[in-house]
Design a protein around this motif. Sequence first.
Motif, PDB file in Angstrom:
ATOM      1  N   LEU A 416       0.732  -1.207  -0.043  1.00  0.00           N
ATOM      2  CA  LEU A 416      -0.039  -0.112   0.140  1.00  0.00           C
ATOM      3  C   LEU A 416       0.820   1.215   0.025  1.00  0.00           C
ATOM      4  N   LEU A 417       1.876   1.149   0.916  1.00  0.00           N
ATOM      5  CA  LEU A 417       2.653   2.258   0.771  1.00  0.00           C
ATOM      6  C   LEU A 417       3.554   2.529  -0.454  1.00  0.00           C
ATOM      7  N   GLU A 419       2.863   1.470  -3.316  1.00  0.00           N
ATOM      8  CA  GLU A 419       1.829   2.246  -4.370  1.00  0.00           C
ATOM      9  C   GLU A 419       1.733   3.584  -4.281  1.00  0.00           C
ATOM     10  N   GLN A 420       1.363   4.209  -3.025  1.00  0.00           N
ATOM     11  CA  GLN A 420       1.517   5.553  -2.841  1.00  0.00           C
ATOM     12  C   GLN A 420       2.768   6.504  -3.218  1.00  0.00           C
ATOM     13  N   LEU A 421       3.599   5.799  -2.809  1.00  0.00           N
ATOM     14  CA  LEU A 421       5.024   6.330  -3.142  1.00  0.00           C
ATOM     15  C   LEU A 421       5.081   6.157  -4.778  1.00  0.00           C
ATOM     16  N   SER A 423       2.810   6.409  -6.902  1.00  0.00           N
ATOM     17  CA  SER A 423       1.864   7.631  -7.318  1.00  0.00           C
ATOM     18  C   SER A 423       2.581   9.153  -7.162  1.00  0.00           C
ATOM     19  N   THR A 424       3.184   9.139  -5.889  1.00  0.00           N
ATOM     20  CA  THR A 424       3.743  10.479  -5.626  1.00  0.00           C
ATOM     21  C   THR A 424       4.683  10.636  -6.434  1.00  0.00           C
TER      22      THR A 424
END
Length: 509
Positions: A416-417, A419-421, A423-424
Motif C-alpha cells: 500500500l505504501l 503504491e502510494q510512493l 504515485s507521488t
Amino acid sequence: MTEGASKLEQVRIDKLEKIRALGLDPWGGRFDDRQTIADVASQAPEEPGTTTETVVRVAGRILGLRDKGRVVFIDLQDKTGRIQLFIGKKQVGEENWNIVGLLDLWDLVGAEGKLGRTKTGEASVFVESLTLLTKTIAHPPEKYHGAQDIEIRLRRRYLDMIQNPEVLARFESRAKIVRFIREFLGQREFVEVETPTMHSIAGGAAARPFVTHHNALDIELFMRIALELPLKRCLVGGVDRVYEIGRVWRNEGIDASHNPEFTMLELYEAYGDYETMMELTESLIVGAAEALGNGLKLPYGEREIDMTRPWRRATYDELLREKYGFGLDDTEQARAEAIKREIEVDGKHPDVIMDALFEEGVSDELVAPTFVIDYPASICPLTKRKAGNERVAERFELFINGMEVANAYTELNDPLLQEQLFSTQLEGQEEEDSMAKMDHDFIAALKHGMPPAGGLGIGIDRLVMLLTNSQTIRDVIIFPLLRPERGQGGKESSEEHAGDGEVLDDESD
C-alpha cells in the motif's frame, strides 16, 4: 593484385599462396600439448650458452623477427609472456625452413624444440619442428602514439591487447573478480537467476531507457535499466537469497564512470536489512581485492586506497553537517547554498536540492571506503523508512575514491505504501521518464507477501576500475560504445562531446 588489398597486404597474400603451394593450410589447425610461455621460460637454465634435454611445445604470435641468414630469431608471445625461438636451417630441415621464409610479424606459429639459453643469456627454444598456425594478412600497426592511440585502442581493442599485455591482464582480472563474486555468493547459498532484458515497463530506477519494438507482438519494449523488480518477484516466490549479474542500459550521458551499457550485480536476501547488506558488501569487495593478490592498500592514480576493514559508516546528515554546517532539516540554508553554487533550485523538492549539494561537495571527498547511510526518504521510493523517523530511509551508498560503487536498501515490502510512493513520484514526470508508468504487476506481487529483505546493487565496471587502477570505465569494458567511424556510417560533426563531458568517439581521452 587482390581487390581491396593494400600493397603490404598483397605481399602477405602472395606468401599465403606460396604456403598453399607447399601443401600447407595457411590457417593452421590443432596444436596439442602446448605449454604456456611463462612456464617454459621459468624452466630455462641459468647458465648462458647451455641447452637442456627438455623438449617443450609453445604457440603464440610473432612479435619480433630477425633474419640472420641461416639463422632466424623470433620473439613469440602468448598471454603469459614472450620467449625467443632460435631457428637454424640445419636444425629444422628444408621443409620447415621453407615455412620460415614465408613468415611475417603477427603470424601465429607453434614450435617444438629443446629449451636453453643463448650465449647472450636469452631464454630460448631451439626449434626442431615449426608449425604455421595462422597467416596474418593485415600489416600490424606501428606502436601508436598521440590521438591515434585512442583510435586503435578503443575501435580495435584486439590490437590493444596484443601490443599492451597489461590490457589483456586487466580483462583477465575482471574475469577473476566476477568468478570470485559467484563463488562467494554460492557459498552463502544465493541462487543465480536470469531475468528478462526487455521490459514492457522500465522500472527499478529513475533513468531514461532505450526503446525497442517487438515486431511479432507489435509492442514497444524497453531495454532494462535495473534488475530490481524481477528479482523481488523471486523473493515473493520463495527464493530467499537471489542474485543476477547482468547487463543494463541507460540512455544517458557518458563520462569516465558512466557507459550507456554496463554490468550490475543485484542481490536480495530475505529476512535481512541494510545492515546485513553492509556486512556482505564489505566482505565481498575485500574478498575480490584479495582474489587478485595485490593486498588491500591499492594504488589508484596518485592515491592509495586502504581497503582494510572495518570501513567507515557515516549518516547522510552527518556528512552534510561536516561539509556545510547544516543538515537535512535545514532546507532554507540548503537552498541558499545551492543558489551560491549555481545549482538549479526552482521547482525542486528541498531533498532534491540537498542531494545536489551532497553530490557537489561531499561524495567526491569520500576517498577511503565509506558507507553513507540513512538517506532522505523522499528520494528513496523503494526503501523502508527508519523506525521512529519517517523522514529517513534505510539506505546506504558505498563511496570509494569519490565514486559510488554500491547502493543498498532495507527493501520496502508494504504494497500500500509502495503504491502510494510510486504515485507521488510519478506526478509531474515526463512521459518518457522511466518512472512515469507504474508497474502494477509488481504491486500485485507485493500484495501476495514479500518477506522483509535487504537488497544490494554493485556496479561491476566501477568495482573493476578500482581494483585494477583504471582511470576510466572504457578501460574495463572490452568494447565500449563509440560513435561510428567517419566514412563507416558516422556523420561529420564539430560536436566532440557527449553526455557529461567525456568524448564519445576516439579523438581525445
